[in-house]
Design a protein around this motif. Structure first.
Motif, PDB file in Angstrom:
ATOM      1  N   ASN A 196       0.910  -1.273   0.168  1.00 38.69           N
ATOM      2  CA  ASN A 196      -0.176   0.130   0.038  1.00 38.69           C
ATOM      3  C   ASN A 196       0.772   1.148   0.223  1.00 38.69           C
ATOM      4  OD1 ASN A 196      -2.454  -1.335  -0.140  1.00 38.69           O
ATOM      5  ND2 ASN A 196      -2.701  -1.144   2.026  1.00 38.69           N
ATOM      6  N   VAL A 197       2.023   1.184   0.705  1.00 43.72           N
ATOM      7  CA  VAL A 197       3.046   2.444   0.864  1.00 43.72           C
ATOM      8  C   VAL A 197       3.634   2.556  -0.676  1.00 43.72           C
ATOM      9  CG1 VAL A 197       5.194   3.001   1.600  1.00 43.72           C
ATOM     10  CG2 VAL A 197       3.547   2.164   3.309  1.00 43.72           C
ATOM     11  N   ARG A 198       4.032   1.445  -1.324  1.00 40.66           N
ATOM     12  CA  ARG A 198       4.399   1.482  -2.620  1.00 40.66           C
ATOM     13  C   ARG A 198       3.347   2.086  -3.580  1.00 40.66           C
ATOM     14  NH1 ARG A 198       9.677  -1.745  -3.507  1.00 40.66           N
ATOM     15  NH2 ARG A 198      10.261  -1.662  -1.326  1.00 40.66           N
ATOM     16  N   PHE A 199       2.187   1.666  -3.479  1.00 42.34           N
ATOM     17  CA  PHE A 199       1.155   2.148  -4.245  1.00 42.34           C
ATOM     18  C   PHE A 199       0.906   3.632  -4.145  1.00 42.34           C
ATOM     19  CE2 PHE A 199      -1.159  -2.107  -4.771  1.00 42.34           C
ATOM     20  CZ  PHE A 199      -0.543  -2.484  -5.944  1.00 42.34           C
ATOM     21  N   ARG A 200       0.931   4.076  -2.913  1.00 42.28           N
ATOM     22  CA  ARG A 200       0.651   5.646  -2.726  1.00 42.28           C
ATOM     23  C   ARG A 200       1.719   6.379  -3.172  1.00 42.28           C
ATOM     24  NH1 ARG A 200      -1.497   3.410   2.156  1.00 42.28           N
ATOM     25  NH2 ARG A 200       0.560   3.897   3.569  1.00 42.28           N
ATOM     26  N   GLN A 201       2.949   5.794  -2.967  1.00 42.80           N
ATOM     27  CA  GLN A 201       4.132   6.632  -3.689  1.00 42.80           C
ATOM     28  C   GLN A 201       3.900   6.871  -5.106  1.00 42.80           C
ATOM     29  OE1 GLN A 201       7.294   3.987  -2.297  1.00 42.80           O
ATOM     30  NE2 GLN A 201       7.386   5.323  -0.464  1.00 42.80           N
ATOM     31  N   ARG A 202       3.313   5.831  -5.764  1.00 41.78           N
ATOM     32  CA  ARG A 202       3.021   5.934  -7.236  1.00 41.78           C
ATOM     33  C   ARG A 202       1.635   6.554  -7.600  1.00 41.78           C
ATOM     34  NH1 ARG A 202       6.284   1.127  -9.989  1.00 41.78           N
ATOM     35  NH2 ARG A 202       8.085   1.225  -8.462  1.00 41.78           N
ATOM     36  N   ASN A 203       1.015   7.290  -6.701  1.00 48.12           N
ATOM     37  CA  ASN A 203      -0.240   7.820  -6.793  1.00 48.12           C
ATOM     38  C   ASN A 203      -1.471   6.965  -7.396  1.00 48.12           C
ATOM     39  OD1 ASN A 203       0.762  10.413  -6.326  1.00 48.12           O
ATOM     40  ND2 ASN A 203       1.940  10.431  -8.466  1.00 48.12           N
ATOM     41  N   VAL A 204      -1.482   5.812  -6.851  1.00 46.18           N
ATOM     42  CA  VAL A 204      -2.385   4.793  -7.226  1.00 46.18           C
ATOM     43  C   VAL A 204      -3.608   5.451  -6.420  1.00 46.18           C
ATOM     44  CG1 VAL A 204      -3.370   2.468  -6.642  1.00 46.18           C
ATOM     45  CG2 VAL A 204      -1.031   2.873  -7.619  1.00 46.18           C
ATOM     46  N   MET A 205      -4.728   5.432  -6.961  1.00 47.92           N
ATOM     47  CA  MET A 205      -5.971   5.981  -6.632  1.00 47.92           C
ATOM     48  C   MET A 205      -6.872   4.773  -6.077  1.00 47.92           C
ATOM     49  SD  MET A 205      -5.642   8.980  -6.633  1.00 47.92           S
ATOM     50  CE  MET A 205      -4.534   9.927  -7.264  1.00 47.92           C
ATOM     51  N   LYS A 206      -6.871   3.501  -6.564  1.00 48.10           N
ATOM     52  CA  LYS A 206      -7.610   2.475  -6.065  1.00 48.10           C
ATOM     53  C   LYS A 206      -6.801   1.384  -6.252  1.00 48.10           C
ATOM     54  CE  LYS A 206     -12.187   0.453  -6.777  1.00 48.10           C
ATOM     55  NZ  LYS A 206     -12.817   0.777  -5.701  1.00 48.10           N
ATOM     56  N   VAL A 207      -7.005   0.430  -5.331  1.00 49.06           N
ATOM     57  CA  VAL A 207      -6.311  -0.808  -5.133  1.00 49.06           C
ATOM     58  C   VAL A 207      -7.277  -1.865  -5.235  1.00 49.06           C
ATOM     59  CG1 VAL A 207      -4.949  -2.496  -3.607  1.00 49.06           C
ATOM     60  CG2 VAL A 207      -4.541   0.059  -3.541  1.00 49.06           C
ATOM     61  N   LEU A 208      -7.069  -2.749  -5.981  1.00 55.83           N
ATOM     62  CA  LEU A 208      -7.983  -4.005  -6.571  1.00 55.83           C
ATOM     63  C   LEU A 208      -7.060  -5.352  -6.539  1.00 55.83           C
ATOM     64  CD1 LEU A 208      -9.086  -2.298  -9.943  1.00 55.83           C
ATOM     65  CD2 LEU A 208     -10.579  -2.509  -7.682  1.00 55.83           C
ATOM     66  N   ILE A 209      -7.877  -6.408  -5.995  1.00 51.22           N
ATOM     67  CA  ILE A 209      -7.512  -7.920  -5.944  1.00 51.22           C
ATOM     68  C   ILE A 209      -7.759  -8.263  -7.005  1.00 51.22           C
ATOM     69  CG2 ILE A 209      -7.536  -9.648  -4.476  1.00 51.22           C
ATOM     70  CD1 ILE A 209      -6.493  -7.306  -3.080  1.00 51.22           C
ATOM     71  N   ALA A 210      -6.703  -9.152  -7.733  1.00 58.17           N
ATOM     72  CA  ALA A 210      -7.137  -9.793  -9.008  1.00 58.17           C
ATOM     73  C   ALA A 210      -8.202 -10.965  -8.724  1.00 58.17           C
ATOM     74  CB  ALA A 210      -5.922 -10.526  -9.374  1.00 58.17           C
ATOM     75  N   GLY A 211      -9.148 -10.893  -9.255  1.00 59.91           N
ATOM     76  CA  GLY A 211     -10.234 -11.960  -8.850  1.00 59.91           C
ATOM     77  C   GLY A 211     -10.222 -13.156  -9.415  1.00 59.91           C
ATOM     78  N   ASP A 212      -9.233 -13.940  -9.065  1.00 60.21           N
ATOM     79  CA  ASP A 212      -9.226 -15.425  -9.717  1.00 60.21           C
ATOM     80  C   ASP A 212      -9.541 -15.987  -8.544  1.00 60.21           C
ATOM     81  OD1 ASP A 212      -6.820 -15.791  -8.041  1.00 60.21           O
ATOM     82  OD2 ASP A 212      -5.511 -15.679  -9.608  1.00 60.21           O
ATOM     83  N   LYS A 213      -9.850 -17.542  -8.924  1.00 58.21           N
ATOM     84  CA  LYS A 213     -10.322 -18.476  -7.934  1.00 58.21           C
ATOM     85  C   LYS A 213      -9.469 -18.627  -6.577  1.00 58.21           C
ATOM     86  CE  LYS A 213      -8.793 -22.350 -10.127  1.00 58.21           C
ATOM     87  NZ  LYS A 213      -9.163 -23.943 -10.973  1.00 58.21           N
ATOM     88  N   HIS A 214      -8.221 -18.264  -6.850  1.00 55.19           N
ATOM     89  CA  HIS A 214      -7.393 -18.402  -5.735  1.00 55.19           C
ATOM     90  C   HIS A 214      -7.191 -17.299  -4.713  1.00 55.19           C
ATOM     91  CE1 HIS A 214      -5.724 -21.615  -8.167  1.00 55.19           C
ATOM     92  NE2 HIS A 214      -5.529 -20.757  -9.253  1.00 55.19           N
ATOM     93  N   ASN A 215      -7.636 -16.078  -5.165  1.00 54.57           N
ATOM     94  CA  ASN A 215      -7.775 -15.007  -4.233  1.00 54.57           C
ATOM     95  C   ASN A 215      -8.962 -14.870  -3.727  1.00 54.57           C
ATOM     96  OD1 ASN A 215      -5.039 -13.972  -4.208  1.00 54.57           O
ATOM     97  ND2 ASN A 215      -5.567 -12.759  -6.385  1.00 54.57           N
ATOM     98  N   GLU A 216      -9.992 -15.459  -4.399  1.00 51.80           N
ATOM     99  CA  GLU A 216     -11.714 -15.059  -3.902  1.00 51.80           C
ATOM    100  C   GLU A 216     -11.663 -15.731  -2.496  1.00 51.80           C
ATOM    101  OE1 GLU A 216     -14.117 -17.125  -6.545  1.00 51.80           O
ATOM    102  OE2 GLU A 216     -13.917 -15.554  -7.863  1.00 51.80           O
ATOM    103  N   MET A 217     -11.008 -16.802  -2.009  1.00 55.11           N
ATOM    104  CA  MET A 217     -10.854 -17.239  -0.622  1.00 55.11           C
ATOM    105  C   MET A 217     -10.028 -16.499   0.425  1.00 55.11           C
ATOM    106  SD  MET A 217      -8.533 -20.701  -0.750  1.00 55.11           S
ATOM    107  CE  MET A 217      -7.174 -20.752  -1.741  1.00 55.11           C
ATOM    108  N   LEU A 218      -9.201 -15.332  -0.403  1.00 52.34           N
ATOM    109  CA  LEU A 218      -8.365 -14.484   0.752  1.00 52.34           C
ATOM    110  C   LEU A 218      -9.242 -13.175   0.882  1.00 52.34           C
ATOM    111  CD1 LEU A 218      -4.869 -15.404  -0.626  1.00 52.34           C
ATOM    112  CD2 LEU A 218      -6.197 -16.226   1.513  1.00 52.34           C
ATOM    113  N   LEU A 219     -10.330 -13.120   0.288  1.00 50.75           N
ATOM    114  CA  LEU A 219     -10.941 -11.727   0.460  1.00 50.75           C
ATOM    115  C   LEU A 219     -11.130 -11.414   1.867  1.00 50.75           C
ATOM    116  CD1 LEU A 219     -11.870  -9.301  -1.294  1.00 50.75           C
ATOM    117  CD2 LEU A 219     -14.106 -10.340  -1.536  1.00 50.75           C
ATOM    118  N   PRO A 220     -11.494 -12.124   2.806  1.00 51.45           N
ATOM    119  CA  PRO A 220     -11.759 -11.622   4.086  1.00 51.45           C
ATOM    120  C   PRO A 220     -10.432 -11.141   4.672  1.00 51.45           C
ATOM    121  CG  PRO A 220     -13.106 -13.812   3.742  1.00 51.45           C
ATOM    122  CD  PRO A 220     -12.159 -13.621   2.481  1.00 51.45           C
TER     123      PRO A 220
END
Length: 140
Positions: free
Chosen positions: A92-116
């Motif tokens: 998140n720090v790296r993203f903010r340093q690069r002016n990222v306005m929104k962070v998204l999670i790649a929504g594949d089946k492997h990440n879906e179970m990690l959403l919580p």
């Protein structure tokens, strides 16, 4: 524990960690994405190191003003010890340093179970998004 950018000397340790921490299918997909991301921007591949061991890895990428978390993996012996939380915070720090306005999670089946998990550690609301293109095209 130290969170830092991936270094070439980490490759073998990270590959071994991914084999241990992820399913075979997820590991294969992640190794391909890791290679692509390293060729573009190794600063968005973070490792968690305890003493001389790599205990966690996180792969992110940026497309315009959006940051994408592609994968996080923590060695089973080091889970529930703040490794994942530290990796997310550092990304998140790296993203903010690069002016990222929104962070998204790649929504594949492997990440879906990690959403919580992602929602519990996110400093901002995180959305799961299905990538319409492979990571190699999103960031390229």
């Amino acid at each position: 524990m130290q969170i830092r950018a991936f270094q070439l000397s980490d490759y073998r340790s990270v590959a071994e960690l991914l084999e241990i921490a992820l399913s075979e299918e997820c590991c294969e997909e992640t190794m391909s994405a890791l290679s692509r991301q390293l060729s573009w921007d190794s600063e968005l591949v973070l490792v968690a190191q305890r003493e001389d061991a790599i205990v966690g890895v996180m792969i992110g990428t940026i497309d315009q003003s959006k940051g994408y978390v592609y994968r996080i993996a923590v060695h089973p012996d080091n889970r529930r010890q703040g490794v994942g939380r530290s990796l997310v915070s550092a990304m998140n720090v790296r993203f903010r340093q690069r002016n990222v306005m929104k962070v998204l999670i790649a929504g594949d089946k492997h990440n879906e179970m990690l959403l919580p998990f992602y929602q519990s550690v996110g400093e901002q609301a995180l959305d799961l998004v299905k990538l319409s293109r492979p990571l190699s095209i999103v960031a390229g």
